[in-house]
Design a protein around this motif. Structure first.
Motif, PDB file in Angstrom:
ATOM      1  N   UNK A   9       0.781  -1.225   0.000  1.00  0.00           N
ATOM      2  CA  UNK A   9       0.000   0.000   0.000  1.00  0.00           C
ATOM      3  C   UNK A   9       0.817   1.282   0.000  1.00  0.00           C
ATOM      4  N   UNK A  10       2.142   1.170  -0.041  1.00  0.00           N
ATOM      5  CA  UNK A  10       2.984   2.367  -0.017  1.00  0.00           C
ATOM      6  C   UNK A  10       3.451   2.714  -1.420  1.00  0.00           C
ATOM      7  N   UNK A  11       3.543   4.013  -1.687  1.00  0.00           N
ATOM      8  CA  UNK A  11       3.998   4.492  -2.989  1.00  0.00           C
ATOM      9  C   UNK A  11       5.391   3.993  -3.320  1.00  0.00           C
ATOM     10  N   UNK A  12       5.606   3.766  -4.595  1.00  0.00           N
ATOM     11  CA  UNK A  12       6.927   3.376  -5.089  1.00  0.00           C
ATOM     12  C   UNK A  12       7.336   4.365  -6.178  1.00  0.00           C
ATOM     13  N   UNK A  13       8.591   4.310  -6.551  1.00  0.00           N
ATOM     14  CA  UNK A  13       9.052   5.137  -7.673  1.00  0.00           C
ATOM     15  C   UNK A  13       8.286   4.767  -8.937  1.00  0.00           C
ATOM     16  N   UNK A  14       7.986   3.503  -9.077  1.00  0.00           N
ATOM     17  CA  UNK A  14       7.222   3.033 -10.224  1.00  0.00           C
ATOM     18  C   UNK A  14       5.859   3.716 -10.287  1.00  0.00           C
TER      19      UNK A  14
END
Length: 169
Positions: A9-14
């Motif tokens: 559920x956490x943002x990634x660079x992707x």
């Protein structure tokens, strides 16, 4: 999470590269989320340009709209009615541009360039060719085993931006 854009559920660079707003680009610094389209005349002088940033999911279509894909007309066979073909096959442009995104070395903090000239398109990104040479890929006649950005590549597959059969070359 299922689309491989987030982890737990956490943002990634992707997620930022493919779906993020332009103002979110700073979150992936020192990486740069930028595609530049440059139009050059036959003398190599720049005539026009445009820069595109996040979300890359939409930017690829915006870049494609900039490319002048002329119609060629050929008369063949025993008819006077010409066949029309595009200068560039849209699938080929999609493959080249999306592969530039998937295989960019984002740690090098550079951008992707699409340079259009009268009779060619040049797609360039930072990073060495994997696995070192086109000749090796052709000799092996098999897909590559290694991806520079596996999480990004899988997300792009899930979003139908690229295929993973490894036959793009």
């Amino acid at each position: 999470n299922k689309a491989k854009l987030a982890i737990w559920g956490k943002l990634t660079r992707t997620a930022i590269l493919l779906l993020g707003k332009p103002e979110a680009e700073y979150l992936i610094s020192p990486a740069v989320a930028r595609i530049s389209w440059i139009l050059k005349d036959r003398n190599g002088m720049e005539r026009d340009y445009a820069h595109f940033t996040c979300p890359f999911l939409l930017a690829v279509d915006e870049v494609y709209q900039k490319i002048r894909n002329l119609k060629y007309r050929y008369i063949k066979g025993e008819t006077l009615f010409p066949d029309e073909v595009d200068q560039y096959e849209p699938y080929t442009i999609r493959e080249a541009l999306n592969n530039c995104i998937a295989h960019q070395d984002y740690e090098a903090a550079g951008k992707i360039n699409v340079v259009e000239q009268d009779d060619e398109l040049i797609f360039a990104n930072l990073g060495s060719f994997l696995p070192e040479s086109v000749e090796e890929i052709i000799r092996q006649d098999s897909p590559q085993e290694y991806y520079r950005n596996p999480f990004l590549a899988q997300a792009m597959v899930n979003l139908k931006m690229i295929d993973t059969i490894g036959s793009g070359i």
